[in-house]
Scaffold this motif. Structure first.
Motif, mmCIF file in Angstrom:
data_model
loop_
_atom_site.group_PDB
_atom_site.id
_atom_site.type_symbol
_atom_site.label_atom_id
_atom_site.label_comp_id
_atom_site.label_asym_id
_atom_site.label_seq_id
_atom_site.Cartn_x
_atom_site.Cartn_y
_atom_site.Cartn_z
ATOM 1 N N GLY A 1 0.843 -1.192 0.000
ATOM 2 C CA GLY A 1 0.000 0.000 0.000
ATOM 3 C C GLY A 1 0.874 1.236 0.000
ATOM 4 N N GLY A 2 0.269 2.389 0.176
ATOM 5 C CA GLY A 2 1.031 3.631 0.225
ATOM 6 C C GLY A 2 0.837 4.474 -1.022
ATOM 7 N N LEU A 3 1.503 5.629 -1.043
ATOM 8 C CA LEU A 3 1.298 6.606 -2.101
ATOM 9 C C LEU A 3 1.731 6.076 -3.465
ATOM 10 N N PHE A 4 2.866 5.367 -3.525
ATOM 11 C CA PHE A 4 3.335 4.857 -4.811
ATOM 12 C C PHE A 4 2.351 3.832 -5.370
ATOM 13 N N VAL A 5 1.829 2.977 -4.483
ATOM 14 C CA VAL A 5 0.829 1.997 -4.915
ATOM 15 C C VAL A 5 -0.437 2.719 -5.375
ATOM 16 N N HIS A 6 -0.829 3.757 -4.635
ATOM 17 C CA HIS A 6 -2.022 4.526 -5.010
ATOM 18 C C HIS A 6 -1.883 5.081 -6.430
ATOM 19 N N ASP A 7 -0.681 5.573 -6.773
ATOM 20 C CA ASP A 7 -0.476 6.202 -8.076
ATOM 21 C C ASP A 7 -0.230 5.212 -9.200
ATOM 22 N N HIS A 8 0.254 3.997 -8.887
ATOM 23 C CA HIS A 8 0.706 3.078 -9.937
ATOM 24 C C HIS A 8 0.149 1.665 -9.788
#
Length: 418
Positions: A18-25
């Motif tokens: 999870g996290g911001l990178f997962v959110h974006d990609h």
């Protein structure tokens, strides 16, 4: 992360990310087939189900499933702070802050998301959600007792996103007479004059305002829906209730000129008696913000990344190199006015400020303590040090400007906490 996930999967252990990178990609990451699950939201229910399935051996071999749900905030568990971590935190902060006692400032999130849509920010992309007043008051009381602390950082994009709702929380906290001391964030457009009185009654000591700028032109560029007059009135009302008023500024945004900076300086001179500290933030491009998503509307052309920073040229204005020079001059100019007015604490740590107010009790005693214990909070910052900050914000150990760097970040990287 992917290497660790591969090792775990070789051992038959399901993995999630999870996290911001997962959110974006998330779609691209899912194509790689590395993780069993990807969480792009705040979905504790699905996470619990994934863990149960993992324990039962039921969620392998189906590729990367993407979970994007958002649970109601009241379903989130109470924050957990381990006793060992708390003890180390208190010891470290005493060494770093040089306070007489050890203090613990617990972070407590009241809501999530935003509805203000500032052009430089990305937080509005999440739907605005909040916890109920009873849950907030109950959990803060329990955390205060469990960890023997009354100091809190109330985490919200602004306590006045919904003033009526915030008044309910504040009155609930005040009715429980918890003896709290806390800080929070405020938009400088408070409509209800009772809000600051309720904040003070519930234990607020520090109000951090996102002023950013004051001219009509730049307020429009940053999509700020208030006027300089409304901001000044908010500062005055907060000051009258005894709150420490901190105003955050942004310099170097697209279309900003020397005249806009002088307007900020004039604002500080006119209303400095109601401002206790300021924070000056060099403008930077945030991925996903309106300015980055639609640069042509803001008259800029974005450059490719160079080192730690992404620059931009103004189509009908200065190139990036000139913009950096303007930003450095602007910081120096505002800092000159700040020092002349006796306003201190450039880039101040709010946790330190809250601890200092708690220990010294009054604003005046706190100012004297800072002048004696942390004198660099009053110093000017050289242009060279700020330039290093602009380009290499995360590479402190490489900075050739160590003395000046401590003036900017001494509160974070001082001896005692590495």
């Amino acid at each position: 992360a992917t290497i660790m996930a591969g090792i775990l999967r070789e051992k038959g252990i399901p993995t999630a990310a999870g996290g911001l990178f997962v959110h974006d990609h998330a779609p691209w990451i899912a194509e790689q087939g590395i993780f069993d699950a990807l969480f792009t939201g705040f979905d504790g229910v699905e996470l619990a189900r994934f863990c149960r399935d993992a324990a039962d051996g039921n969620n392998r071999g189906n590729g990367s499933r993407i979970y994007s749900g958002e649970d109601p905030m009241d379903s989130l568990p109470k924050p957990f702070f381990s006793a060992d971590l708390v003890a180390r935190y208190k010891r470290s902060l005493k060494a770093m802050y040089r306070t007489a006692g050890e203090y613990l400032v617990l972070q407590y999130q009241i809501d999530q998301g935003c509805n203000r849509h500032c052009s430089f920010c990305t937080r509005f992309q999440k739907k605005y959600r909040r916890k109920s007043p009873d849950k907030v008051a109950r959990e803060i009381r329990e955390l205060s007792i469990e960890h023997d602390t009354r100091l809190f950082g109330m985490i919200t994009n602004a306590v006045n996103i919904d003033e009526k709702f915030s008044l309910r929380i504040l009155r609930e906290l005040e009715s429980r007479d918890l003896g709290l001391e806390w800080y929070t964030y405020v938009y400088p457009d408070v409509r209800d004059p009772d809000l600051f009185k309720a904040m003070a009654g519930a234990g607020c000591r520090v109000a951090r305002f996102g002023l950013e700028t004051v001219t009509g032109k730049m307020l429009k560029v940053l999509n700020k829906h208030f006027t300089a007059e409304q901001a000044a009135l908010s500062f005055q009302r907060a000051h009258r209730e005894g709150l420490w008023v901190q105003a955050s500024l942004i310099v170097g945004a697209p279309r900003e000129t020397e005249e806009d900076i002088e307007a900020i300086c004039l604002f500080l001179k006119r209303h400095g008696e109601y401002i206790d500290s300021i924070r000056i933030n060099p403008f930077f491009l945030q991925k996903g913000s309106a300015i980055v998503s639609r640069p042509e509307e803001y008259g800029i052309k974005i450059r490719s990344r160079a080192g730690s920073f992404v620059g931009f040229d103004e189509v009908n204005g200065p190139a990036w190199e000139e913009k950096v020079a303007h930003t450095l001059r602007s910081i120096d100019r505002i800092d000159e006015v700040r020092r002349g007015l006796g306003i201190g604490y450039h880039c101040l740590s709010t946790n330190l400020l809250l601890s200092a107010l708690h220990e010294n009790r009054t604003k005046e005693a706190t100012r004297k303590w800072f002048a004696a214990t942390h004198p660099y909070t009053f110093e000017n910052v050289s242009s060279e040090a700020v330039r290093w900050r602009l380009y290499h914000a995360h590479e402190m150990e490489l900075s050739p400007f160590r003395d000046d760097w401590s003036s900017i970040y001494g509160l974070t990287f001082e001896e005692g906490l590495h």
